[in-house]
Design a protein around this motif. Structure first.
Motif, PDB file in Angstrom:
ATOM      1  N   GLY A  10      -4.186  16.136 -11.330  1.00 56.48           N
ATOM      2  CA  GLY A  10      -3.793  14.760 -11.644  1.00 56.48           C
ATOM      3  C   GLY A  10      -4.897  13.755 -11.456  1.00 56.48           C
ATOM      4  O   GLY A  10      -5.975  13.861 -12.058  1.00 56.48           O
ATOM      5  N   ARG A  11      -4.649  12.810 -10.548  1.00 57.03           N
ATOM      6  CA  ARG A  11      -5.524  11.646 -10.322  1.00 57.03           C
ATOM      7  C   ARG A  11      -6.963  12.020 -10.004  1.00 57.03           C
ATOM      8  O   ARG A  11      -7.911  11.423 -10.469  1.00 57.03           O
ATOM      9  CB  ARG A  11      -4.879  10.884  -9.161  1.00 57.03           C
ATOM     10  CG  ARG A  11      -5.570   9.706  -8.643  1.00 57.03           C
ATOM     11  CD  ARG A  11      -4.721   9.098  -7.537  1.00 57.03           C
ATOM     12  NE  ARG A  11      -4.526  10.022  -6.408  1.00 57.03           N
ATOM     13  CZ  ARG A  11      -3.835   9.724  -5.319  1.00 57.03           C
ATOM     14  NH1 ARG A  11      -3.251   8.558  -5.214  1.00 57.03           N
ATOM     15  NH2 ARG A  11      -3.716  10.605  -4.349  1.00 57.03           N
ATOM     16  N   GLY A  12      -7.144  13.011  -9.154  1.00 54.78           N
ATOM     17  CA  GLY A  12      -8.493  13.528  -8.914  1.00 54.78           C
ATOM     18  C   GLY A  12      -9.370  12.681  -8.005  1.00 54.78           C
ATOM     19  O   GLY A  12     -10.601  12.763  -8.090  1.00 54.78           O
ATOM     20  N   SER A  13      -8.762  11.924  -7.081  1.00 54.27           N
ATOM     21  CA  SER A  13      -9.627  11.127  -6.191  1.00 54.27           C
ATOM     22  C   SER A  13     -10.393  12.025  -5.227  1.00 54.27           C
ATOM     23  O   SER A  13     -11.529  11.708  -4.849  1.00 54.27           O
ATOM     24  CB  SER A  13      -8.825  10.064  -5.434  1.00 54.27           C
ATOM     25  OG  SER A  13      -8.001  10.640  -4.466  1.00 54.27           O
ATOM     26  N   ASN A  14      -9.807  13.135  -4.817  1.00 56.45           N
ATOM     27  CA  ASN A  14     -10.556  14.074  -3.966  1.00 56.45           C
ATOM     28  C   ASN A  14     -11.687  14.733  -4.757  1.00 56.45           C
ATOM     29  O   ASN A  14     -12.771  14.964  -4.218  1.00 56.45           O
ATOM     30  CB  ASN A  14      -9.617  15.137  -3.382  1.00 56.45           C
ATOM     31  CG  ASN A  14      -8.904  14.637  -2.143  1.00 56.45           C
ATOM     32  OD1 ASN A  14      -9.517  14.441  -1.101  1.00 56.45           O
ATOM     33  ND2 ASN A  14      -7.601  14.409  -2.267  1.00 56.45           N
ATOM     34  N   SER A 173      -9.035   9.737   4.759  1.00 57.14           N
ATOM     35  CA  SER A 173      -9.578  10.810   5.617  1.00 57.14           C
ATOM     36  C   SER A 173      -9.770  12.099   4.812  1.00 57.14           C
ATOM     37  O   SER A 173     -10.696  12.866   5.073  1.00 57.14           O
ATOM     38  CB  SER A 173      -8.716  11.026   6.867  1.00 57.14           C
ATOM     39  OG  SER A 173      -7.504  11.611   6.526  1.00 57.14           O
ATOM     40  N   GLU A 174      -8.931  12.323   3.797  1.00 58.71           N
ATOM     41  CA  GLU A 174      -9.140  13.489   2.921  1.00 58.71           C
ATOM     42  C   GLU A 174     -10.510  13.414   2.249  1.00 58.71           C
ATOM     43  O   GLU A 174     -11.208  14.417   2.118  1.00 58.71           O
ATOM     44  CB  GLU A 174      -8.053  13.563   1.848  1.00 58.71           C
ATOM     45  CG  GLU A 174      -6.663  13.845   2.369  1.00 58.71           C
ATOM     46  CD  GLU A 174      -5.652  13.957   1.235  1.00 58.71           C
ATOM     47  OE1 GLU A 174      -5.920  14.654   0.260  1.00 58.71           O
ATOM     48  OE2 GLU A 174      -4.579  13.327   1.335  1.00 58.71           O
ATOM     49  N   HIS A 175     -10.850  12.188   1.827  1.00 60.78           N
ATOM     50  CA  HIS A 175     -12.112  12.019   1.083  1.00 60.78           C
ATOM     51  C   HIS A 175     -13.335  12.286   1.960  1.00 60.78           C
ATOM     52  O   HIS A 175     -14.418  12.533   1.438  1.00 60.78           O
ATOM     53  CB  HIS A 175     -12.177  10.609   0.474  1.00 60.78           C
ATOM     54  CG  HIS A 175     -11.128  10.378  -0.573  1.00 60.78           C
ATOM     55  ND1 HIS A 175     -10.786   9.140  -1.043  1.00 60.78           N
ATOM     56  CD2 HIS A 175     -10.337  11.261  -1.238  1.00 60.78           C
ATOM     57  CE1 HIS A 175      -9.836   9.258  -1.969  1.00 60.78           C
ATOM     58  NE2 HIS A 175      -9.541  10.546  -2.090  1.00 60.78           N
TER      59      HIS A 175
HETATM   60  C1  GRF Z   1      -3.869  14.623  -2.102  1.00 57.65           C
HETATM   61  O1  GRF Z   1      -3.135  13.915  -1.133  1.00 57.65           O
HETATM   62  C2  GRF Z   1      -3.966  16.070  -1.767  1.00 57.65           C
HETATM   63  O2  GRF Z   1      -4.080  16.321  -0.398  1.00 57.65           O
HETATM   64  C3  GRF Z   1      -2.656  16.607  -2.264  1.00 57.65           C
HETATM   65  O3  GRF Z   1      -2.433  15.917  -3.476  1.00 57.65           O
HETATM   66  C4  GRF Z   1      -3.120  14.660  -3.438  1.00 57.65           C
HETATM   67  C5  GRF Z   1      -4.053  14.654  -4.612  1.00 57.65           C
HETATM   68  O4  GRF Z   1      -4.724  13.428  -4.750  1.00 57.65           O
HETATM   69  N1  GRF Z   1      -2.679  18.045  -2.380  1.00 57.65           N
HETATM   70  P1  GRF Z   1      -5.959  13.306  -5.729  1.00 57.65           P
HETATM   71  O5  GRF Z   1      -5.551  13.916  -7.060  1.00 57.65           O
HETATM   72  O6  GRF Z   1      -7.112  14.037  -5.118  1.00 57.65           O
HETATM   73  O7  GRF Z   1      -6.227  11.832  -5.859  1.00 57.65           O
END
Ligand code: GRF
Length: 212
Positions: A10-14, A173-175
């Motif tokens: 999807g969005r792909g912010s990570n 924090s994920e980023h």
């Molecule tokens: C993140 O919160 C990731 O941990 C979960 O789905 C979300 C994806 O966000 N599995 P993004 O697409 O990376 O913006």
């Protein structure tokens, strides 16, 4: 230099955080492919902007889960990455793929595993009244969000937090955590020992932690 492929739905912010960290030279890797199950994923735009080849394995256009998994595994083999990063990849990988690429697939999850696996992790955390939430980067095994943990980070839950507010702070924090974990992987500093991931020190260092 290691080659990594990112799987996103999807969005792909990570995914963007990985692209940026690679671009800043913080992760010794080449991001050689985006693989997505969703032809409408915004992650595709991010890949195109960064000049990263895109491989679409359209889940909805596949006749069956088996056919989809077969096509996905062929793409994964063809891109020949050292590591496969699930960054918001919203499907459970079949056991065939998990076994073939064991120790080379990494996932990010928006909770402090083993608490709150699966969908809506932030909602589950708020419903339980936890005071501390966070994110986990882990190797993928046959279970759901259950593989050996590489990196975790804590995020404090504030009174009055909505799911969206908490999710936004966890996402920050994920980023940080996802590139940090990929860096360790690319530096060959991760050893899976049963459920434990041992982080090898850099030459000249003595300790190791599982925090980003
Ligand atoms: C993140 O919160 C990731 O941990 C979960 O789905 C979300 C994806 O966000 N599995 P993004 O697409 O990376 O913006």
């Amino acid at each position: 230099m290691k080659r990594i492929a990112v799987l996103a739905s999807g969005r792909g912010s990570n995914f963007q955080a990985v692209i940026d960290a690679v671009g800043r030279g913080e992760v010794p890797a080449v991001c050689s492919a985006l693989i997505t199950d969703n032809p409408r994923a915004y992650a595709i735009d991010r890949a195109e902007k960064a000049g990263i080849p895109v491989f679409i394995v359209d889940y909805d256009a596949s006749a069956s889960k088996e056919e989809y998994e077969q096509a996905l595994s062929e793409v994964m083999r063809a891109v020949a990455a050292d590591g496969y990063i699930l960054a918001g990849y919203m499907r459970i990988l079949g056991t065939g793929i998990v076994r073939e690429f064991r120790g080379r697939i990494i996932n990010i999850h928006p909770a402090l595993l083993p608490a709150f696996p699966g969908l809506h992790a932030q909602r589950q955390a708020l419903a339980c009244g936890v005071k501390v939430a966070g994110c986990t980067v882990h190797f993928v095994d046959e279970g759901m969000d259950s593989g050996p943990i590489i990196v975790q980070a804590c995020v404090r839950v504030r009174q009055g937090d909505t799911e969206e507010m908490l999710a936004a702070r966890i996402l920050e924090s994920e980023h940080r955590c996802l590139p940090a974990a990929i860096r360790l992987f690319c530096e060959d500093r991760l050893r899976i020992e049963g459920r434990l991931v041992r982080i090898l020190p850099r030459t000249g260092e003595s300790g190791s932690t599982n925090r980003a």
